[in-house]
Design an enzyme around this catalytic site. Structure first.
Site, mmCIF file in Angstrom:
data_model
loop_
_atom_site.group_PDB
_atom_site.id
_atom_site.type_symbol
_atom_site.label_atom_id
_atom_site.label_comp_id
_atom_site.label_asym_id
_atom_site.label_seq_id
_atom_site.Cartn_x
_atom_site.Cartn_y
_atom_site.Cartn_z
ATOM 1 N N ASP A 18 1.015 -1.391 -0.063
ATOM 2 C CA ASP A 18 -0.379 -0.191 -0.635
ATOM 3 C C ASP A 18 1.049 1.227 -0.225
ATOM 4 O O ASP A 18 0.413 2.296 1.006
ATOM 5 C CB ASP A 18 -1.048 0.033 1.366
ATOM 6 N N LYS A 78 -7.844 -3.783 -2.348
ATOM 7 C CA LYS A 78 -8.006 -4.355 -1.309
ATOM 8 C C LYS A 78 -9.259 -3.243 -0.501
ATOM 9 O O LYS A 78 -8.235 -1.891 -0.242
ATOM 10 C CB LYS A 78 -6.978 -4.972 -0.434
ATOM 11 N N CYS A 111 -2.023 -2.295 7.977
ATOM 12 C CA CYS A 111 -2.010 -3.317 6.977
ATOM 13 C C CYS A 111 -1.247 -4.530 7.428
ATOM 14 O O CYS A 111 -0.955 -5.372 6.661
ATOM 15 C CB CYS A 111 -2.431 -2.867 5.983
#
Length: 197
Positions: A18, A78, A111
């Site tokens: 990310d 996601k 995450c």
């Protein structure tokens, strides 16, 4: 005997979590974190380690930043706070279920943490590259690293990963890896973590 956590090119996969445009102004040490992750990605290509890239809600948070050098990778979109999505699970199975993950990206307490917990529960070794992960808050980042170490993840650094993967100056790819080590990793504020231990 205690597990050593010795990295091996044949057992490892690189997770890139990310590192997207909208995070750029808010993540502590973002530029240096991405720079270190980019070196890990370059090394993975040299050493034949598969990289897996995710993006958190790219419609709202934008694409992966270009300086990571991941333009040729397919990003797995996601919304969950773990990289272990159905698509990523399938990719890991297609790779023969690697036993080690080298993990970098953001955010450490979200995450990165959720991904680590999921991987450890699956019996996979997690090597968190501490100078290639961050959060918006340095407090969240440092407490996340401490928490993840308690859970059984290995904390390491960019340079340590590169050297552990080749293990010998006689390695056929050592000279290429050595070029990635020409400049030491920038200080990303981790000394505070160790002074708190």
């Amino acid at each position: 005997m205690a597990k050593l956590g010795r990295l091996s090119t044949k057992d490892a996969v690189l997770f890139l979590c990310d590192m997207q445009e909208k995070f750029r102004p808010n993540i502590f040490q973002f530029t240096n974190i991405v720079n270190n992750a980019s070196r890990l990605l370059q090394a993975s290509r040299i050493l034949g380690i598969t990289p897996i890239l995710t993006e958190q809600y790219p419609k709202g948070l934008g694409p992966t930043v270009p300086e990571l050098g991941a333009g040729n990778l397919t990003a797995h979109a996601k919304t969950s706070f773990t990289m272990i999505t159905e698509e990523v699970e399938k990719e890991l199975q297609a790779l023969g279920n690697p036993t080690q993950v080298i993990l970098c990206g953001i955010e450490a307490h979200a995450c990165i943490a959720c991904t680590t917990f999921d991987l450890i529960e699956k019996g996979i070794e997690v090597h968190i590259v501490a100078d290639a992960v961050s959060s918006r808050s340095q407090t969240d980042r440092l407490f996340a690293l401490s928490r993840l170490k308690q859970s059984g993840a290995y904390l390491t650094t960019t340079e340590a990963v590169l050297l552990q993967l080749v293990q010998d100056a006689k390695h056929p790819n050592f000279k290429e890896i050595q070029k990635l080590l020409a400049h030491p990793s920038p200080d990303t504020g981790l000394l505070a973590f160790f002074s708190a231990l």
